[in-house]
Each structure stands twice: as structure tokens, then as C-alpha cells.
Design an enzyme around this catalytic site. Sequence first.
Site, PDB file in Angstrom:
ATOM      1  N   ALA A 181       4.451  -8.717  -6.617  1.00  0.00           N
ATOM      2  CA  ALA A 181       5.685  -8.362  -5.927  1.00  0.00           C
ATOM      3  C   ALA A 181       5.501  -7.069  -5.152  1.00  0.00           C
ATOM      4  O   ALA A 181       5.510  -5.985  -5.723  1.00  0.00           O
ATOM      5  CB  ALA A 181       6.833  -8.203  -6.928  1.00  0.00           C
TER       6      ALA A 181
ATOM      7  N   GLY B 114     -16.447  11.719  19.188  1.00  0.00           N
ATOM      8  CA  GLY B 114     -17.754  11.072  19.249  1.00  0.00           C
ATOM      9  C   GLY B 114     -18.304  10.850  17.852  1.00  0.00           C
ATOM     10  O   GLY B 114     -17.559  10.503  16.931  1.00  0.00           O
TER      11      GLY B 114
ATOM     12  N   GLU C 124       5.510   1.994   1.499  1.00  0.00           N
ATOM     13  CA  GLU C 124       6.966   2.118   1.640  1.00  0.00           C
ATOM     14  C   GLU C 124       7.512   1.186   2.727  1.00  0.00           C
ATOM     15  O   GLU C 124       8.346   1.550   3.545  1.00  0.00           O
ATOM     16  CB  GLU C 124       7.372   3.585   1.866  1.00  0.00           C
ATOM     17  CG  GLU C 124       6.987   4.427   0.659  1.00  0.00           C
ATOM     18  CD  GLU C 124       7.777   5.723   0.509  1.00  0.00           C
ATOM     19  OE1 GLU C 124       8.932   5.780   0.921  1.00  0.00           O
ATOM     20  OE2 GLU C 124       7.201   6.670  -0.051  1.00  0.00           O
TER      21      GLU C 124
ATOM     22  N   THR D 190       5.851  -2.381   4.824  1.00  0.00           N
ATOM     23  CA  THR D 190       4.833  -2.617   5.850  1.00  0.00           C
ATOM     24  C   THR D 190       5.493  -2.632   7.229  1.00  0.00           C
ATOM     25  O   THR D 190       6.714  -2.731   7.365  1.00  0.00           O
ATOM     26  CB  THR D 190       4.149  -3.986   5.646  1.00  0.00           C
ATOM     27  OG1 THR D 190       5.137  -5.016   5.784  1.00  0.00           O
ATOM     28  CG2 THR D 190       3.494  -4.082   4.270  1.00  0.00           C
TER      29      THR D 190
HETATM   30  C1  LIG Z   1      -2.028   4.292  -1.733  1.00  0.00           C
HETATM   31  C2  LIG Z   1      -0.820   3.487  -2.063  1.00  0.00           C
HETATM   32  C3  LIG Z   1       0.250   4.107  -2.677  1.00  0.00           C
HETATM   33  C4  LIG Z   1       1.378   3.366  -3.046  1.00  0.00           C
HETATM   34  N1  LIG Z   1       2.382   3.975  -3.745  1.00  0.00           N
HETATM   35  C5  LIG Z   1       3.378   3.191  -4.290  1.00  0.00           C
HETATM   36  C6  LIG Z   1       4.320   3.739  -5.199  1.00  0.00           C
HETATM   37  O1  LIG Z   1       4.295   4.928  -5.516  1.00  0.00           O
HETATM   38  N2  LIG Z   1       5.269   2.934  -5.741  1.00  0.00           N
HETATM   39  C7  LIG Z   1       5.327   1.616  -5.423  1.00  0.00           C
HETATM   40  O2  LIG Z   1       6.198   0.936  -5.950  1.00  0.00           O
HETATM   41  N3  LIG Z   1       4.453   1.055  -4.548  1.00  0.00           N
HETATM   42  C8  LIG Z   1       3.467   1.808  -3.990  1.00  0.00           C
HETATM   43  N4  LIG Z   1       2.544   1.246  -3.128  1.00  0.00           N
HETATM   44  C9  LIG Z   1       2.663  -0.163  -2.816  1.00  0.00           C
HETATM   45  C10 LIG Z   1       3.066  -0.461  -1.379  1.00  0.00           C
HETATM   46  O3  LIG Z   1       4.394  -0.085  -1.166  1.00  0.00           O
HETATM   47  C11 LIG Z   1       2.823  -1.968  -1.149  1.00  0.00           C
HETATM   48  O4  LIG Z   1       1.434  -2.144  -1.076  1.00  0.00           O
HETATM   49  C12 LIG Z   1       3.481  -2.467   0.105  1.00  0.00           C
HETATM   50  O5  LIG Z   1       4.878  -2.475  -0.049  1.00  0.00           O
HETATM   51  C13 LIG Z   1       3.024  -3.880   0.455  1.00  0.00           C
HETATM   52  O6  LIG Z   1       3.082  -4.728  -0.644  1.00  0.00           O
HETATM   53  P1  LIG Z   1       1.815  -5.642  -1.007  1.00  0.00           P
HETATM   54  O7  LIG Z   1       0.645  -4.778  -1.082  1.00  0.00           O
HETATM   55  O8  LIG Z   1       2.148  -6.444  -2.200  1.00  0.00           O
HETATM   56  O9  LIG Z   1       1.642  -6.587   0.250  1.00  0.00           O
HETATM   57  P2  LIG Z   1       2.367  -8.033   0.497  1.00  0.00           P
HETATM   58  O10 LIG Z   1       3.830  -7.913   0.287  1.00  0.00           O
HETATM   59  O11 LIG Z   1       1.653  -9.068  -0.270  1.00  0.00           O
HETATM   60  O12 LIG Z   1       2.079  -8.191   2.033  1.00  0.00           O
HETATM   61  C14 LIG Z   1       0.824  -8.646   2.573  1.00  0.00           C
HETATM   62  C15 LIG Z   1       1.001  -8.821   4.081  1.00  0.00           C
HETATM   63  O13 LIG Z   1       1.965  -9.852   4.324  1.00  0.00           O
HETATM   64  C16 LIG Z   1       2.993  -9.351   5.150  1.00  0.00           C
HETATM   65  N5  LIG Z   1       4.244  -9.992   4.749  1.00  0.00           N
HETATM   66  C17 LIG Z   1       4.751 -10.148   3.489  1.00  0.00           C
HETATM   67  N6  LIG Z   1       5.933 -10.770   3.536  1.00  0.00           N
HETATM   68  C18 LIG Z   1       6.204 -10.994   4.840  1.00  0.00           C
HETATM   69  C19 LIG Z   1       7.281 -11.598   5.550  1.00  0.00           C
HETATM   70  N7  LIG Z   1       8.334 -12.095   4.897  1.00  0.00           N
HETATM   71  N8  LIG Z   1       7.212 -11.683   6.891  1.00  0.00           N
HETATM   72  C20 LIG Z   1       6.153 -11.171   7.551  1.00  0.00           C
HETATM   73  N9  LIG Z   1       5.097 -10.581   6.944  1.00  0.00           N
HETATM   74  C21 LIG Z   1       5.129 -10.488   5.613  1.00  0.00           C
HETATM   75  C22 LIG Z   1       3.025  -7.867   4.882  1.00  0.00           C
HETATM   76  O14 LIG Z   1       3.651  -7.170   5.953  1.00  0.00           O
HETATM   77  C23 LIG Z   1       1.544  -7.593   4.777  1.00  0.00           C
HETATM   78  O15 LIG Z   1       0.986  -7.466   6.055  1.00  0.00           O
HETATM   79  C24 LIG Z   1       1.436   1.982  -2.724  1.00  0.00           C
HETATM   80  C25 LIG Z   1       0.360   1.383  -2.070  1.00  0.00           C
HETATM   81  C26 LIG Z   1      -0.758   2.108  -1.767  1.00  0.00           C
HETATM   82  C27 LIG Z   1      -1.915   1.392  -1.147  1.00  0.00           C
END
Ligand SMILES: Cc1cc2nc3c(=O)[nH]c(=O)nc-3n(C[C@H](O)[C@H](O)[C@H](O)COP(=O)(O)OP(=O)(O)OC[C@H]3O[C@@H](n4cnc5c(N)ncnc54)[C@H](O)[C@@H]3O)c2cc1C
Lengths: 274, 386
Positions: B130, B346, B370, B372
Site C-alpha cells: 500500500a 561535466g 509524499e 508521486t
Molecule cells: C526515501 C523514502 C522515504 C519515505 N518516507 C516515508 C515515510 O516517512 N512514511 C511513509 O509512510 N512513506 C514513506 N515513503 C514512501 C513513499 O511515500 C511511497 O514510496 C510513495 O508514496 C509511492 O508508493 P509506492 O512506492 O508503493 O509506489 P506505488 O504506489 O506502487 O506506485 C508505483 C508507480 O505507479 C504509479 N501509480 C500508482 N497508482 C497509480 C494510479 N492510480 N494512476 C497512475 N499511476 C499510478 C505511481 O505514481 C508510481 O509511478 C518513503 C519512500 C522513500 C523512498
Amino acid sequence: MSQPLTIVVPVKHVPDAAGERVLAGSPPLLERTSGILSELDEYALEAAAQIVEAHGGAGAGHRVLALTMGPAGATDALKRALQLGADAGFHVLDDALAGSDAWVTARVLAAALERIARTEDRAVDLVLTGMAATDGETSLVPGQLAERLGLAHVGFASSLALAEDGASLTATRHTETEALQVVADLPALVAVTDQANTPRYPTFKAIMAAKKKPVQTWSVTDLGLDTDAVGLAGSLTEVLDAVPRPPRAAGEVVVDEGEGGIRLAEFLVARKLV
Amino acid sequence: MNFELDEEYQDLSDTVRDFADEVIAPVSARYDAAHEFPYDIVAQMGEMGLFGLPFPEEYGGMGGDYFALCLALEQIARVDQSVAITLEAGVSLGAMPIFRFGTEEQKQRWLPDLAAGQALAGFGLTEPEAGSDAGGTRTTAKREDGQWVVNGAKEFITNSGTDITRLVNVTAVTGTTELPDGRIRKDISTIIVPTDTPGFRAEKAYDKVGWNASDTHPLSLQDVRVPEENLLGEEGRGYANFLSVLDEGRIAIAALATGAAQGCVEESVRYAQERQSFGRPIGANQAVSFKIARMQARAHTARLAYYDAASRMLAGRPFKTQAAIAKLVAGEAAMDNARDATQVFGGYGFINEFRVARHYRDAKILEVGEGTTEVQLMLIARELGL
Ligand SMILES: Cc1cc2nc3c(=O)[nH]c(=O)nc-3n(C[C@H](O)[C@H](O)[C@H](O)COP(=O)(O)OP(=O)(O)OC[C@H]3O[C@@H](n4cnc5c(N)ncnc54)[C@H](O)[C@@H]3O)c2cc1C
């Protein structure tokens, strides 16, 4: 501590030493339209703040007062001083002051200090200054000011502590060969070095609080001084000319091909450095 | 209409800028290379009151506001995104939910140390299954004998495993509601989980592409028992609450990204004036100067976008779409500027210890964390009725 302390920190508004400094006018003088609090004065303000903290803190009734002599823009230096913990600011602002040398500056600051004591209705216990201003770098004002006010003078103090009863202070002075521990009775004037402490960065709370702190502005006559006793007219020294320092010449690169050490030694010998 | 900063904002911004240049910048490359959390810098930021910027003085805060936090984030991110995200997540994800939704008792208990930067809090929303779709949360919290029993796993949680991490706000399913159309909706609530609770574990830190000096871990929660009063906000309101936390957080992330974009400009201007090729500074070539001019335009646009969102938020007006736009524009500005800045540098742009190389590695996550880029576009499109 028998009585709350009154500490005055004279501060100077200077062109930012980290930026481009411009000479303008005739004789050429440093452009002062924009500037900052001389960084070396931050050590004096920090020393004052630490003394207050070590002797009962904000509630203990101590007063830290910032004093500046300078053009209108010098209010920025006062503002910074208020953000760094001073309780009130005093600004000696007068066109007649243009061209004042260290001698006159000490005269004006001494008069202002006396006026502050009257205004505040309390004797000044401690005057804290930086070790130099980052523009003129004469380091003459602290000693002259102490002399005029009849205060014990400790110059170039790299540490400073007040006795528990607030009646005397201990400071460290470093010479080229030794470290001196000196003790002085208050009232005293101490010029602190950039080794004395690490100045704090103001918090947002302090920035907000500074806006509400009072600043009083005085002219030369307000201080009971004659306008021809100050400025260029009252000064013992006068700047005749100033030129920007020539750009540093490119260094000489010695590529070590086995005899690098010898070449370095030759370089030093040629300049009579060894 | 006036985009000039008020004097106290400007003074704060200048002060944090000095701190960033004098204290953070000299050690950034070292912490980045060592993948080490900069405890000493965090402590100094605490003394400066940066972790308390938007909180009232009664909770140990500075009596400022969210915009003050944004200005600080922008200045820090110019030189170090890892340090900036540590502050951003600590305040806007860790402490802010407690301030916004906590009881008086919770605020008194947790906020003073968080606002002083002596303790950090994390925000555990994302899970292995999620991310963008936070409604898919699987972690559960069940009431048992006056306690919550939390089970599940979290992914990518910032500030969750440092020596000073005190708690994580964990979102969990606390029940279900049957909707009028017969569908079942998960009730999500937020639970304060102190990190010393048995069963809570911050797993091994990730080996990230960037933000190397920031602290990010997967979390495992196995029969974690906390008192009932650790419920943060109303039961079942967790989803709505974190959505509003994320809306605000987007403005802060946009400010951070603006700083990153501006940092790339500053480095590029300096280098373009210094670096000589064919007997003149590379900046004398229009191909280089135009590239940097465009970078400056991106940073400026990003800044205006986050100023706008922040001013709406402070005025109590709707800001959701503006926050999404700011996050979108600023995240892309940071990424685009990092790519262009490394080009200006460069070969040196490909060497890790150079700041622009670090920005290049760090900026990518600004298009993901926070919310995408796609999520921001979804929000903007929805506002347009699409
Ligand atoms: C360094 C780092 C720090 C973080 N810190 C926190 C934190 O403190 N607390 C916390 O809770 N989370 C944190 N996160 C998590 C971050 O918020 C999530 O990685 C982000 O919200 C995306 O979720 P996911 O990785 O599951 O990607 P997914 O939701 O699986 O998305 C994968 C791709 O699919 C696209 N996508 C998904 N659904 C749709 C849709 N309906 N329509 C179009 N495109 C879609 C997304 O845009 C993305 O390109 C952190 C992540 C990182 C890498």
C-alpha cells in the site's frame, strides 16, 4: 550575585567581509550602504548571553544593551544584536560623525555609555567588545574606551568567566608564547576573541522577540558633545587614500619529479623564509 | 499582491542559510559517503529551534508557522537534502499529526522533546502492498483489555530507526464499515507506537540511491501492545487525518525541492564562471548560460507555487490543489535542475563528492515521496472535473 548585571556591548555595522567590498568617494572609503553586524562582535554578544545564562538567566533582571555608532543602516547591526540576546539597542546617529577615527569613536561611545547609565538608571558593570571590527581592524577602540571610562581593560580574551558574586572576572589571554590568566574587578571592559565561544544562530522566537525590543537614537549633541569634537574635525588620524588589494598572483606549482623537496627548500631560501 | 517576505521570515531564511552554508555544507559529503545519520547537526538544528518552528511556545515550539518551516527547508535543501528531509519528516510527518489531532495529554507528553529536536517521530503509512493507494493498508490494530494490539509491516519509514527516534505514528485498520451500496470500507486509525514497545522493530536500513544521510527503514510490528489512549485522533478518522497531513506535507516537500533546484543553480553559476574551456569560462557559451537561465526559471516558478499554497493554507483557504501543483512543479524542477547541473559540471558532475552529483542522486525521490507525480496529477485532474 548581589545585584543584577548591566552589560553593554558596543557593536559595529560593517560591509560584509564575505562579499565584494567596494571603495567609493574621495578619499576612497568602504561603501557602507549595505552591511552586517561585524562578525567579531557576535562573540561579545554570545559572551554576554552566556554570562546571563550562567547567572540566573532571563528572569534574574540582568540587562544586555547593544550600542552602535554608525549611519542609518547600522540599525541592521542593532537588530541582529537584539536577535542574539540584547534587551535593548542604542544608536548614535549623526551626519557629523562621518570620518570619525578610533579616537573619536571611543569618545562618542564613552559619552553614550554614560548616557545609557543615566537612562537606565543603573551603573554599567561590564562592557564587552569584539577583538576588532572586520573593516578597519585597528583594535584600538576597546582600550581607548576603557581608558576614557576608567574601567579595567582586558584585551584579546579567549575565555571569560564571572565570579559567583559578580564582583570580578577571570579571563585568559594568549600571547605568542604564553597563556595568561587574568583577574579584574568589575566594572571592566573585556574584548573577546573568536576563540572565546561559538556564537549562536538566533531562533525564530528570538527573531520575533527582537522586533518588540526598544531602540533609542541619539545625536551627538544629545550626548553633550560638540559636533566639531567628532567626525573628521575631531579625529587625530585621517584616511588620505585607499586602494583595493591587488589580486593575488598565481602560485608557483612544483611538480615532484624526485627532487620536489629540494625545489621547495630552494623556493623558501630564495625568499629568505628559512 | 506582494511576494516580498515579511522581515521576520526574511531574517529566519537568512539565518538558516548561514547555518546551512557554515555548518551543514562542510560535512555533507562525508555523511553522504558514510551513509551516516548526522546526529550533531540535528542537535544543533534543535538548539536553533528548527524542529519547533510551527508549534506554539507552550509545547516548546518557536511560535512560528508552517511557512517558516518551509523557508528553513528550502535553505537547508540547497546544500543537503538528507538533512532537510530529516527536518521535514520530523516536523510535518512526525510531530505535526500529534499537534493537529492529539489530545492535550498527548501533546504535553510528546511535543516538547520533538519540538526541541531531542527526539524524532516517524509517520508509518506506506506498506509493502500500500503506497499510493493507502486505502490498501493491511496493518491491523485490535482492541484487547484496554490496549491496542498492532500487527503488520511498514515500508520506507523516514526517521524510524535513529537513536533518538521516540515513536512512530502508525496507520492501521481498526474495523470495517458497510457502505450504503453494500461495499465494505476499512476504518483506518492512527496509533502512536513508542519505539521501545516490545514487538516493534526497525529493520535494516535501506541501501538507497540518495538521501544517504537520512534514516529510512522497513518496520515490523508483531503483537505490539500500546495503551488504548495511544489512539491519535478519532477512531476510523485516520485516513482523513493523514490525507490532510500529506496535503500540508506536500508544501513542505515542495519547499525542500525548491531549495534543491536553487542549490543546483547556485553551484552551476559559480562553476560556469570558474571553469575555463577554449580559453574562456564555460558560462560564456550560450549553450551553458541558457541552460542555467532555464534552471533559475524553474526554481523561481517552484518557489512561487509553494509560497501560494502556503499562503492559502495559512489564510485558512482551500489549498489541496495548489499543494499538489507545488509538489509536482518543484519535484520536477529539482530533478531537471540536477540533471542540467551535472551536465554543466561535466565529468565532475559524475563524482559523488560534488554537491550537484549528490543532488542528482537525491532529487529523484522528490518525484515519488509524499505522493508521486502521478498522484499529484490525479489530484489536479480531479479538481478540473476530469
Ligand atoms: C526515501 C523514502 C522515504 C519515505 N518516507 C516515508 C515515510 O516517512 N512514511 C511513509 O509512510 N512513506 C514513506 N515513503 C514512501 C513513499 O511515500 C511511497 O514510496 C510513495 O508514496 C509511492 O508508493 P509506492 O512506492 O508503493 O509506489 P506505488 O504506489 O506502487 O506506485 C508505483 C508507480 O505507479 C504509479 N501509480 C500508482 N497508482 C497509480 C494510479 N492510480 N494512476 C497512475 N499511476 C499510478 C505511481 O505514481 C508510481 O509511478 C518513503 C519512500 C522513500 C523512498
